[in-house]
Write a protein that holds these residues in place. Structure first.
Motif, PDB file in Angstrom:
ATOM      1  N   CYS A 249       8.125  -2.247   6.660  1.00  0.00           N
ATOM      2  CA  CYS A 249       6.726  -1.838   6.566  1.00  0.00           C
ATOM      3  C   CYS A 249       6.429  -0.664   7.494  1.00  0.00           C
ATOM      4  N   ILE A 250       6.854  -0.771   8.741  1.00  0.00           N
ATOM      5  CA  ILE A 250       6.566   0.286   9.720  1.00  0.00           C
ATOM      6  C   ILE A 250       7.202   1.607   9.303  1.00  0.00           C
ATOM      7  N   LEU A 251       8.466   1.557   8.863  1.00  0.00           N
ATOM      8  CA  LEU A 251       9.144   2.779   8.436  1.00  0.00           C
ATOM      9  C   LEU A 251       8.468   3.382   7.207  1.00  0.00           C
ATOM     10  N   ALA A 252       8.058   2.523   6.257  1.00  0.00           N
ATOM     11  CA  ALA A 252       7.400   3.018   5.047  1.00  0.00           C
ATOM     12  C   ALA A 252       6.085   3.704   5.390  1.00  0.00           C
ATOM     13  N   MET A 253       5.306   3.114   6.290  1.00  0.00           N
ATOM     14  CA  MET A 253       4.025   3.711   6.661  1.00  0.00           C
ATOM     15  C   MET A 253       4.223   5.029   7.411  1.00  0.00           C
TER      16      MET A 253
ATOM     17  N   ILE B  34       0.839  -1.202   0.000  1.00  0.00           N
ATOM     18  CA  ILE B  34       0.000   0.000   0.000  1.00  0.00           C
ATOM     19  C   ILE B  34       0.875   1.253   0.000  1.00  0.00           C
ATOM     20  N   ALA B  35       1.881   1.256   0.850  1.00  0.00           N
ATOM     21  CA  ALA B  35       2.792   2.405   0.919  1.00  0.00           C
ATOM     22  C   ALA B  35       3.505   2.617  -0.414  1.00  0.00           C
ATOM     23  N   THR B  36       3.940   1.520  -1.041  1.00  0.00           N
ATOM     24  CA  THR B  36       4.614   1.621  -2.333  1.00  0.00           C
ATOM     25  C   THR B  36       3.691   2.219  -3.386  1.00  0.00           C
ATOM     26  N   GLY B  37       2.417   1.807  -3.378  1.00  0.00           N
ATOM     27  CA  GLY B  37       1.447   2.357  -4.316  1.00  0.00           C
ATOM     28  C   GLY B  37       1.247   3.853  -4.119  1.00  0.00           C
ATOM     29  N   ILE B  38       1.216   4.288  -2.862  1.00  0.00           N
ATOM     30  CA  ILE B  38       1.054   5.717  -2.573  1.00  0.00           C
ATOM     31  C   ILE B  38       2.280   6.499  -3.024  1.00  0.00           C
ATOM     32  N   PHE B  39       3.468   5.960  -2.753  1.00  0.00           N
ATOM     33  CA  PHE B  39       4.697   6.626  -3.206  1.00  0.00           C
ATOM     34  C   PHE B  39       4.697   6.772  -4.732  1.00  0.00           C
ATOM     35  N   SER B  40       4.301   5.704  -5.419  1.00  0.00           N
ATOM     36  CA  SER B  40       4.271   5.744  -6.890  1.00  0.00           C
ATOM     37  C   SER B  40       3.270   6.771  -7.391  1.00  0.00           C
ATOM     38  N   ALA B  41       2.115   6.839  -6.726  1.00  0.00           N
ATOM     39  CA  ALA B  41       1.098   7.816  -7.123  1.00  0.00           C
ATOM     40  C   ALA B  41       1.603   9.243  -6.924  1.00  0.00           C
ATOM     41  N   LEU B  42       2.490   9.437  -5.960  1.00  0.00           N
ATOM     42  CA  LEU B  42       3.072  10.754  -5.712  1.00  0.00           C
ATOM     43  C   LEU B  42       4.254  11.025  -6.634  1.00  0.00           C
ATOM     44  N   GLY B  43       4.569  10.070  -7.504  1.00  0.00           N
ATOM     45  CA  GLY B  43       5.687  10.242  -8.420  1.00  0.00           C
ATOM     46  C   GLY B  43       7.039   9.959  -7.795  1.00  0.00           C
TER      47      GLY B  43
ATOM     48  N   SER C 240       9.476   7.014  -6.855  1.00  0.00           N
ATOM     49  CA  SER C 240       9.824   5.594  -6.935  1.00  0.00           C
ATOM     50  C   SER C 240      11.130   5.291  -6.201  1.00  0.00           C
ATOM     51  N   LYS C 241      11.818   6.339  -5.744  1.00  0.00           N
ATOM     52  CA  LYS C 241      13.099   6.141  -5.076  1.00  0.00           C
ATOM     53  C   LYS C 241      12.925   5.679  -3.634  1.00  0.00           C
ATOM     54  N   THR C 242      11.979   6.293  -2.920  1.00  0.00           N
ATOM     55  CA  THR C 242      11.805   5.962  -1.500  1.00  0.00           C
ATOM     56  C   THR C 242      11.468   4.492  -1.280  1.00  0.00           C
ATOM     57  N   PRO C 243      10.475   3.908  -1.983  1.00  0.00           N
ATOM     58  CA  PRO C 243      10.227   2.477  -1.779  1.00  0.00           C
ATOM     59  C   PRO C 243      11.411   1.606  -2.200  1.00  0.00           C
ATOM     60  N   PHE C 244      12.175   2.080  -3.188  1.00  0.00           N
ATOM     61  CA  PHE C 244      13.369   1.332  -3.584  1.00  0.00           C
ATOM     62  C   PHE C 244      14.384   1.303  -2.449  1.00  0.00           C
TER      63      PHE C 244
ATOM     64  N   PHE D 224      13.783   1.559   0.774  1.00  0.00           N
ATOM     65  CA  PHE D 224      13.280   0.662   1.811  1.00  0.00           C
ATOM     66  C   PHE D 224      13.506  -0.796   1.423  1.00  0.00           C
ATOM     67  N   LEU D 225      13.199  -1.115   0.154  1.00  0.00           N
ATOM     68  CA  LEU D 225      13.353  -2.494  -0.308  1.00  0.00           C
ATOM     69  C   LEU D 225      14.811  -2.924  -0.296  1.00  0.00           C
ATOM     70  N   ALA D 226      15.708  -2.039  -0.731  1.00  0.00           N
ATOM     71  CA  ALA D 226      17.129  -2.383  -0.774  1.00  0.00           C
ATOM     72  C   ALA D 226      17.677  -2.622   0.630  1.00  0.00           C
ATOM     73  N   VAL D 227      17.339  -1.719   1.550  1.00  0.00           N
ATOM     74  CA  VAL D 227      17.818  -1.875   2.925  1.00  0.00           C
ATOM     75  C   VAL D 227      17.229  -3.137   3.563  1.00  0.00           C
ATOM     76  N   SER D 228      15.942  -3.383   3.306  1.00  0.00           N
ATOM     77  CA  SER D 228      15.300  -4.571   3.866  1.00  0.00           C
ATOM     78  C   SER D 228      15.939  -5.849   3.331  1.00  0.00           C
ATOM     79  N   SER D 229      16.207  -5.883   2.032  1.00  0.00           N
ATOM     80  CA  SER D 229      16.787  -7.085   1.419  1.00  0.00           C
ATOM     81  C   SER D 229      18.207  -7.333   1.928  1.00  0.00           C
ATOM     82  N   LEU D 230      19.009  -6.268   1.994  1.00  0.00           N
ATOM     83  CA  LEU D 230      20.386  -6.430   2.463  1.00  0.00           C
ATOM     84  C   LEU D 230      20.425  -6.827   3.933  1.00  0.00           C
ATOM     85  N   SER D 231      19.580  -6.195   4.734  1.00  0.00           N
ATOM     86  CA  SER D 231      19.542  -6.551   6.153  1.00  0.00           C
ATOM     87  C   SER D 231      19.016  -7.977   6.334  1.00  0.00           C
ATOM     88  N   ASN D 232      18.103  -8.385   5.457  1.00  0.00           N
ATOM     89  CA  ASN D 232      17.583  -9.754   5.526  1.00  0.00           C
ATOM     90  C   ASN D 232      18.706 -10.762   5.341  1.00  0.00           C
ATOM     91  N   ILE D 233      19.602 -10.475   4.406  1.00  0.00           N
ATOM     92  CA  ILE D 233      20.739 -11.377   4.175  1.00  0.00           C
ATOM     93  C   ILE D 233      21.607 -11.465   5.429  1.00  0.00           C
TER      94      ILE D 233
END
Length: 304
Positions: free
Chosen positions: A144-148, A89-98, A100-104, A106-115
């Motif tokens: 998720c919490i940080l994105a929201m 949902i947060a990613t969709g809102i970010f995209s609607a606001l134009g 695309s960097k912010t969700p990226f 979050f995703l990059a940090v989440s993926s790297l930290s997951n490893i």
């Protein structure tokens, strides 16, 4: 190869004991499953859900030798689905606001930290499959919490002449008109994948390993084009709302060119180096696993 479901309990134990250390591994996984259920002892609904997940693995013909691992992973993974839902949902809102960097980020940090957390839980704490699942749960939750939090701050910063309405049934209906067909489409694909997985599972763990490795490569293709399609969709909707139809046509042309820029290298890469790429996701490649896995990337490349 006999179907494990046709074996008697004595025959199953005999087959299991043929693999050195398998009995100890089974005991360890059963202990992890028991520990997970103990954590949920105060939540009868969550416990019931955990057992249903294990039963679901049985329904799709999951081989006995990996049934405990699969059920344990899913028992924990499903707990993080709300995090995934709100993050999307947060990613969709970010995209609607134009944006695309912010969700990226979050995703990059989440993926790297997951490893990193995967390595800590598996290699450091020796938690096995449960460690991988809990690492995913924690990293998804934090992301998720940080994105929201960022979404709500962005929404409050938008100037408004009247009080902001945080929920509208009228707007929900408009969104549902667009969302429901997309939901059904993705549901059909998911159900088809489950049916396909149930067939694959009947061929044993080696074939499953090859198929799973190939799915990772296939997902890279699907994710690339899905993300590109979402980007063009957001771009189109924004310009249609602004009445700039000439930019819609230009955006479609740019998207078409990007498809070719992505498609051609993937076809070449998968067709000529598919076997090498599969080995990146397989610890113990065997004949059936490689033979099974090599088919899907080539098929995905030809489809793209």
């Amino acid at each position: 190869m006999r179907d494990w479901r046709s074996l008697t309990p004595e025959e199953r134990r005999a087959e299991r004991d043929k693999v050195p250390g398998e009995f100890a591994r089974k005991q360890h996984m059963d202990a992890n499953l028991a520990a997970t259920l103990d954590l949920l002892k105060d939540d009868q609904f969550a416990q019931a859900k955990a057992w249903k997940v294990a039963w679901g693995c049985y329904l799709i013909n999951t081989p006995e030798e990996i049934l405990a691992d699969s059920a344990l992973y899913l028992d924990i993974y499903v707990l993080g689905l709300p995090f995934m839902f709100f993050y999307n949902i947060a990613t969709g809102i970010f995209s609607a606001l134009g944006d695309s960097k912010t969700p990226f980020y979050f995703l990059a940090v989440s993926s790297l930290s997951n490893i990193g957390v995967d390595i800590l839980f598996v290699a450091g704490f020796h938690m096995g499959v449960a460690g991988v699942a809990w690492a995913t749960f924690l990293c998804q939750g934090v992301s998720c919490i940080l994105a929201m939090v960022v979404v709500f701050r962005r929404m409050k910063a938008i100037p408004a002449q009247r009080k902001t309405v945080w929920f509208s049934w009228n707007m929900l209906g408009k969104i549902a008109v667009v969302a429901i067909p997309s939901i059904l489409q993705q549901s059909f694909i998911s159900v088809g994948n489950i049916i396909l997985q149930s067939v694959i599972n009947t061929f044993g763990a080696s074939v499953i390993a090859g198929y799973s490795a190939a799915v990772k490569l296939n997902n890279m293709v699907i994710t690339s084009f899905t993300t590109l399609g979402n980007g063009i969709s957001n771009y189109t909707s924004q310009n249609m709302g602004a009445g700039k139809m000439d930019r819609v046509k230009a955006g479609f042309g740019a998207g078409r060119n990007l498809v070719w820029l992505i498609c051609v290298p993937i076809v070449i890469l998968y067709f000529f180096f598919g076997r090498t790429l599969l080995l990146l996701f397989m610890n113990d490649p065997q004949g059936p696993a490689i033979d099974t896995g090599i088919l899907l990337p080539c098929h995905a490349a030809s489809d793209s």
